[in-house]
Design a protein around this motif. Structure first.
Motif, mmCIF file in Angstrom:
data_model
loop_
_atom_site.group_PDB
_atom_site.id
_atom_site.type_symbol
_atom_site.label_atom_id
_atom_site.label_comp_id
_atom_site.label_asym_id
_atom_site.label_seq_id
_atom_site.Cartn_x
_atom_site.Cartn_y
_atom_site.Cartn_z
ATOM 1 N N THR A 140 11.096 -5.005 -4.546
ATOM 2 C CA THR A 140 10.031 -4.983 -5.551
ATOM 3 C C THR A 140 10.160 -3.712 -6.369
ATOM 4 O O THR A 140 10.851 -2.771 -5.985
ATOM 5 N N THR A 141 9.455 -3.666 -7.484
ATOM 6 C CA THR A 141 9.610 -2.539 -8.398
ATOM 7 C C THR A 141 8.615 -1.420 -8.112
ATOM 8 O O THR A 141 7.540 -1.633 -7.564
ATOM 9 N N TYR A 142 9.003 -0.216 -8.515
ATOM 10 C CA TYR A 142 8.016 0.837 -8.724
ATOM 11 C C TYR A 142 7.128 0.387 -9.902
ATOM 12 O O TYR A 142 7.490 -0.505 -10.660
ATOM 13 N N ARG A 143 5.941 1.030 -10.019
ATOM 14 C CA ARG A 143 4.964 0.632 -11.034
ATOM 15 C C ARG A 143 4.541 -0.831 -10.835
ATOM 16 O O ARG A 143 4.427 -1.590 -11.805
ATOM 17 N N SER A 144 4.341 -1.226 -9.596
ATOM 18 C CA SER A 144 3.858 -2.578 -9.326
ATOM 19 C C SER A 144 2.655 -2.500 -8.403
ATOM 20 O O SER A 144 2.479 -1.521 -7.670
ATOM 21 N N TYR A 145 1.834 -3.547 -8.446
ATOM 22 C CA TYR A 145 0.750 -3.687 -7.479
ATOM 23 C C TYR A 145 0.729 -5.137 -7.015
ATOM 24 O O TYR A 145 0.660 -6.064 -7.831
ATOM 25 N N HIS A 146 0.782 -5.335 -5.696
ATOM 26 C CA HIS A 146 0.847 -6.688 -5.148
ATOM 27 C C HIS A 146 -0.287 -6.988 -4.179
ATOM 28 O O HIS A 146 -0.297 -8.077 -3.584
ATOM 29 N N GLY A 147 -1.241 -6.072 -4.002
ATOM 30 C CA GLY A 147 -2.368 -6.341 -3.134
ATOM 31 C C GLY A 147 -2.551 -5.272 -2.082
ATOM 32 O O GLY A 147 -1.716 -4.370 -1.921
ATOM 33 N N ALA A 148 -3.662 -5.366 -1.325
ATOM 34 C CA ALA A 148 -4.053 -4.288 -0.423
ATOM 35 C C ALA A 148 -3.985 -4.645 1.055
ATOM 36 O O ALA A 148 -4.336 -3.814 1.890
ATOM 37 N N THR A 149 -3.568 -5.858 1.401
ATOM 38 C CA THR A 149 -3.328 -6.149 2.806
ATOM 39 C C THR A 149 -2.038 -5.455 3.239
ATOM 40 O O THR A 149 -1.276 -4.947 2.400
ATOM 41 N N THR A 150 -1.776 -5.414 4.534
ATOM 42 C CA THR A 150 -0.690 -4.567 5.038
ATOM 43 C C THR A 150 0.651 -4.884 4.402
ATOM 44 O O THR A 150 1.375 -3.992 3.947
ATOM 45 N N GLY A 151 1.019 -6.160 4.355
ATOM 46 C CA GLY A 151 2.294 -6.512 3.747
ATOM 47 C C GLY A 151 2.305 -6.280 2.258
ATOM 48 O O GLY A 151 3.264 -5.732 1.698
ATOM 49 N N ALA A 152 1.223 -6.669 1.589
ATOM 50 C CA ALA A 152 1.172 -6.571 0.131
ATOM 51 C C ALA A 152 1.155 -5.128 -0.338
ATOM 52 O O ALA A 152 1.757 -4.790 -1.359
ATOM 53 N N ILE A 153 0.474 -4.250 0.386
ATOM 54 C CA ILE A 153 0.448 -2.845 -0.046
ATOM 55 C C ILE A 153 1.816 -2.202 0.170
ATOM 56 O O ILE A 153 2.223 -1.301 -0.561
ATOM 57 N N GLY A 154 2.571 -2.700 1.153
ATOM 58 C CA GLY A 154 3.938 -2.222 1.328
ATOM 59 C C GLY A 154 4.843 -2.649 0.200
ATOM 60 O O GLY A 154 5.775 -1.926 -0.177
ATOM 61 N N LEU A 155 4.584 -3.814 -0.374
ATOM 62 C CA LEU A 155 5.345 -4.277 -1.532
ATOM 63 C C LEU A 155 5.030 -3.477 -2.781
ATOM 64 O O LEU A 155 5.843 -3.374 -3.696
ATOM 65 N N THR A 156 3.840 -2.914 -2.816
ATOM 66 C CA THR A 156 3.333 -2.211 -3.997
ATOM 67 C C THR A 156 4.147 -0.954 -4.278
ATOM 68 O O THR A 156 4.522 -0.218 -3.364
#
Length: 452
Positions: A140-156
């Motif tokens: 996934t990219t820097y300057r991204s937001y994918h959510g605040a659950t454990t997996g999604a915040i790791g993607l962020t």
């Protein structure tokens, strides 16, 4: 019983909030939330009767506007018939919502897994990709937001991840395109595409393509800047994925369902991903709903083996009924065409006029009803109006700008050194011009900090 029926004043609502409500992303003792009593269309009202134009669609999710009567009626009708049923049961509104969403998705994306919101949608998208490929890594990219659950915040790929680390194992971040602040020292959108794709190819090479399950992108980066991909970039990512058997995931939680003038933003570039995550605009948040649209080949991976996941409220009937009603309203009121016309006739030309009048506006960019003004202290150096991830006194200029908007009856959506112009997709020309006129006045506050 509504809050109004409780007979509470705005001050009482705020007092109860501060006594009992724990807010997200906030130092609790510093909060002074607005007390909002009602909404209608593009506006909300506080308990003192003050009206505010909602130029942020709350959290860029109220695409169809507040309290659309047909959408409210659909929820009421479904509640009167059946409020809830387990996800293992076949249900009419769940089936119809899935059919309608599949019908507007790219070809061969034929199945929908429903979730309660966007973060869960992204969690399940990566679970689908990993199970399909048998590979461990997600890019996934820097300057991204994918959510605040454990997996999604790791993607962020932005600062909200930091306090939650360590998080998802196997997530690798790379730089996406951003012509105004190019990480690749590009001097044109075409060069930005070329260099950004070469960078991604290099990351895939050194990480080992055989270890990468998916590349996940916000089709148009949302909170972190409304970064519209330059020509050819998404097609280039699709090519890289095809070359290495990598799943392409389009995070359309914010950019989908009309926000960019299409059902899904990626349609504007004629690229078909393998998975699309969605939420927000699918029903404007009237009832929590999200999901993943799944390519038939990935769905087939789970024909003989169980999919390892599920949610009690997956495909909740009230939420699905509201999604069906919302999509019908989009069609009946021709909202997608309205968004495209507003972009061409109002948002782009009028926002560029603001840039001509205000030196603090360094860049204007956007698509559909999804725009950003990037505010700077110096146009030549592009020094941001406030530093990256600024807090306290460092963030004061943006706080002053936001306060000036609210004083004039506009609720802005600001993040770092940007103000985003993201009103409901149903916002009229006159309402949009009203909001832009308020921005025109509030930008004088930002101009006071200009040093160039």
């Amino acid at each position: 019983m509504s809050t109004h029926d409780l007979g509470l004043s705005g001050d009482e609502v705020k007092a109860l909030d501060r006594a009992h409500v724990f807010h997200s992303w906030s130092a609790q003792a510093t909060l002074d939330p607005m007390a909002i009593e009602r909404g209608e269309g593009s506006y909300v009202w506080d308990y003192d009767g003050n009206r505010y134009l909602d130029f942020g669609s709350q959290l860029v999710n109220v695409n169809i506007g507040h309290q659309h009567p047909k959408l409210v009626a659909a929820i009421q009708d479904q509640a009167a018939r059946m409020c809830t049923i387990a996800p293992a049961v076949a249900n009419d509104v769940r089936s119809e919502a899935a059919r309608r969403i599949s019908d507007v998705a790219p070809e061969k994306l034929t199945k929908v897994f429903f979730t309660n919101g966007g973060a869960e949608a992204n969690e399940y998208a990566i679970r689908l990709a990993k199970g399909h490929t048998g590979r461990p890594k997600i890019l996934t990219t820097y300057r991204s937001y994918h959510g605040a659950t454990t997996g999604a915040i790791g993607l962020t790929g932005e600062p909200r991840r930091w306090a939650n680390e360590p998080v998802t194992h196997g997530t690798v971040h790379f730089w996406g395109p951003y012509p105004y602040r190019s990480q690749f020292h590009s001097d044109s959108p075409e060069q930005e595409t070329e260099r950004a794709l070469q960078h991604l190819r290099d990351v895939v090479m050194v990480e080992g393509p055989q270890t990468i399950a998916a590349i996940m992108l916000e089709t148009v980066v949302g909170t972190n800047g409304v970064l519209v991909p330059p020509p050819g970039y998404l097609a280039g990512v699709r090519e890289i994925c095809d070359e290495h058997g990598i799943v392409m995931i389009a995070d359309e939680v914010m950019s989908g369902f009309g926000r960019c003038g299409q059902w899904f933003a990626i349609d504007a570039w004629d690229v078909a991903p393998d998975l699309i995550s969605f939420a927000k605009g699918v029903n404007s948040g009237y009832v929590p709903l999200g999901g993943v649209v799944i390519h038939e080949d990935i769905a087939a991976s789970y024909d003989e083996k169980p999919f390892p996941g599920g949610l009690t409220y997956s495909g909740h009937p009230l939420a699905c009924a509201s999604a069906v009603a919302s999509m019908r309203i989009f069609e009946e009121e021709e909202i997608l065409g309205h968004v495209r016309r507003m972009a061409q006739d109002v948002y782009e030309p009028r926002l560029r006029e603001l840039a001509d009048r205000h030196p603090s506006v360094g860049d204007v960019r956007g698509i559909g009803a999804f725009w950003a003004l990037e505010l700077v202290r110096d146009r030549d150096t592009r020094e941001p109006l406030v530093p990256f991830n600024a807090t306290g006194a460092d963030a004061a200029p943006m706080a002053q700008f936001a306060a000036a908007c609210k004083q004039r009856g506009l609720l802005p959506f600001t993040h770092f050194n940007r103000t985003h112009v993201v009103p409901p997709c149903t916002t009229t020309r006159d309402e949009a011009l009203e909001g832009i006129a308020i921005l025109d006045e509030a930008l004088k506050v930002a101009d006071e900090h200009y040093t160039g």
